[in-house]
Design a protein around this motif. Structure first.
Motif, PDB file in Angstrom:
ATOM      1  N   MET A   1       0.845  -1.193   0.000  1.00 17.14           N
ATOM      2  CA  MET A   1       0.000   0.000   0.000  1.00 17.14           C
ATOM      3  C   MET A   1       0.885   1.250   0.000  1.00 17.14           C
ATOM      4  N   THR A   2       0.617   2.155  -0.914  1.00 16.87           N
ATOM      5  CA  THR A   2       1.415   3.373  -1.012  1.00 16.87           C
ATOM      6  C   THR A   2       1.108   4.315   0.151  1.00 16.87           C
ATOM      7  N   LYS A   3       2.040   5.280   0.343  1.00 19.30           N
ATOM      8  CA  LYS A   3       1.866   6.235   1.428  1.00 19.30           C
ATOM      9  C   LYS A   3       0.603   7.071   1.239  1.00 19.30           C
ATOM     10  N   LYS A   4       0.271   7.381  -0.022  1.00 12.17           N
ATOM     11  CA  LYS A   4      -0.924   8.180  -0.296  1.00 12.17           C
ATOM     12  C   LYS A   4      -2.188   7.441   0.117  1.00 12.17           C
ATOM     13  N   LYS A   5      -2.230   6.136  -0.210  1.00  8.21           N
ATOM     14  CA  LYS A   5      -3.401   5.336   0.151  1.00  8.21           C
ATOM     15  C   LYS A   5      -3.527   5.221   1.669  1.00  8.21           C
ATOM     16  N   LYS A   6      -2.387   5.106   2.354  1.00  6.43           N
ATOM     17  CA  LYS A   6      -2.424   5.023   3.813  1.00  6.43           C
ATOM     18  C   LYS A   6      -3.019   6.292   4.418  1.00  6.43           C
ATOM     19  N   TRP A   7      -2.627   7.439   3.841  1.00  2.00           N
ATOM     20  CA  TRP A   7      -3.179   8.705   4.320  1.00  2.00           C
ATOM     21  C   TRP A   7      -4.685   8.779   4.099  1.00  2.00           C
ATOM     22  N   VAL A   8      -5.118   8.318   2.919  1.00  2.00           N
ATOM     23  CA  VAL A   8      -6.549   8.336   2.591  1.00  2.00           C
ATOM     24  C   VAL A   8      -7.328   7.460   3.571  1.00  2.00           C
ATOM     25  N   PHE A   9      -6.812   6.232   3.798  1.00  2.00           N
ATOM     26  CA  PHE A   9      -7.490   5.323   4.725  1.00  2.00           C
ATOM     27  C   PHE A   9      -7.449   5.870   6.153  1.00  2.00           C
ATOM     28  N   GLY A  10      -6.332   6.530   6.508  1.00  2.00           N
ATOM     29  CA  GLY A  10      -6.219   7.105   7.840  1.00  2.00           C
ATOM     30  C   GLY A  10      -7.228   8.216   8.067  1.00  2.00           C
ATOM     31  N   ILE A  11      -7.375   9.092   7.071  1.00  2.00           N
ATOM     32  CA  ILE A  11      -8.345  10.195   7.174  1.00  2.00           C
ATOM     33  C   ILE A  11      -9.769   9.656   7.205  1.00  2.00           C
ATOM     34  N   PHE A  12     -10.037   8.664   6.352  1.00  2.00           N
ATOM     35  CA  PHE A  12     -11.367   8.062   6.326  1.00  2.00           C
ATOM     36  C   PHE A  12     -11.698   7.413   7.665  1.00  2.00           C
ATOM     37  N   GLY A  13     -10.714   6.723   8.249  1.00  2.00           N
ATOM     38  CA  GLY A  13     -10.929   6.096   9.552  1.00  2.00           C
ATOM     39  C   GLY A  13     -11.169   7.124  10.642  1.00  2.00           C
TER      40      GLY A  13
END
Length: 271
Positions: A1-13
């Motif tokens: 998982m790329t860093k961008k996707k991690k940020w997206v999932f983190g914000i969504f969570g």
């Protein structure tokens, strides 16, 4: 998982967590406000926080007696649901016949039947046999809670080898001893999960107790909470304080059982 996707999932969570916590925030901060301030400053923190609402709600709810009623009904129902459901699931899983399979499917199908469809005839029948009381209510909860509990226990028992039963039989154990000392201890995570699900449902239930035991001195906490909502006025400041008081026992129970609940969910997922 790329860093961008991690940020997206983190914000969504984070958004989901805030959305989940927001009702609790509203309940707690408004329970500390006078009635008028609730409507003029609903989202903000209380200007002059007071615990008077909690004192008044505690008295109006007759909380000690009401808590006792809720505990008797909830604990009694959950204990019997666990006991009978575990026994039934053990018998249905170990005795593999067409009849046991059909009975198990009946329990599964029963989960799809809405309570409202049997509400009137159920109360009518129990009224005729003079069982519209706490004992009758516990009996009803056992019936309504058994289907899901048997389903969960049945699935968990599939992963327990029959060889354990056979070894216990060789050692001279009876069926009851096998269940009590061998099978049931292994089912501890599932038992905690069943206990939590049924506790939250029974503790917060309003409809069934309102039909069965809506009498002064016998009311549960959800029934007594209706005291704050009259025909012409609604005492939101006291109701919110009462809600906070009412959910404290369930939160304490959850935190004590948290590790077992997580283990039960993970165990069920693997099986």
């Amino acid at each position: 998982m790329t860093k961008k996707k991690k940020w997206v999932f983190g914000i969504f969570g984070l958004v989901l967590v805030l959305a989940w916590l927001f009702p609790f925030y509203l309940m707690i901060v408004n329970s500390l406000k006078p009635k008028r301030e609730i409507f003029t400053n609903t989202l903000g923190l209380p200007k002059d926080g007071t615990f008077d609402n909690y004192i008044q709600a505690f008295q109006d709810l007759d909380f000690v007696k009401t808590l006792f009623n809720s505990l008797i009904i909830t604990v009694g129902s959950v204990v019997f649901i666990i006991f009978f459901s575990a026994l039934a699931a053990y018998a249905l899983q170990r005795v593999k016949t067409k009849l046991s399979g059909a009975v198990f499917m009946m329990f599964v199908a029963a989960m799809l039947i809405p309570f409202q469809s049997v509400m009137i005839p159920l109360v009518s029948i129990f009224g005729k046999i003079d069982q519209l009381n706490r004992g009758g209510l516990i009996f009803m909860y056992i019936g309504f809670g058994a289907s899901m509990s048997i389903f969960l226990y049945h699935g968990a028992m599939k992963a327990i080898p029959v060889a354990l039963d056979e070894a216990a039989v060789i050692d001279g154990a009876t069926r009851w001893q096998i269940f009590r000392h061998v099978i049931f201890p292994i089912l501890k995570p599932t038992t905690v999960t069943v206990a939590l699900l049924n506790t939250m449902w029974i503790w917060n239930d309003y409809l069934l107790p309102s039909l069965v035991i809506n009498k002064e001195g016998k009311q549960t906490i959800p029934l007594k909470m209706f005291f704050f909502f009259g025909e012409y006025t609604k005492q939101w400041h006291l109701a919110l304080a009462g809600l906070v008081i009412a959910i404290v026992p369930v939160i304490i129970f959850y935190f004590f059982m948290q590790k077992q609940i997580i283990a039960g969910v993970a165990d069920g997922a693997v099986k």
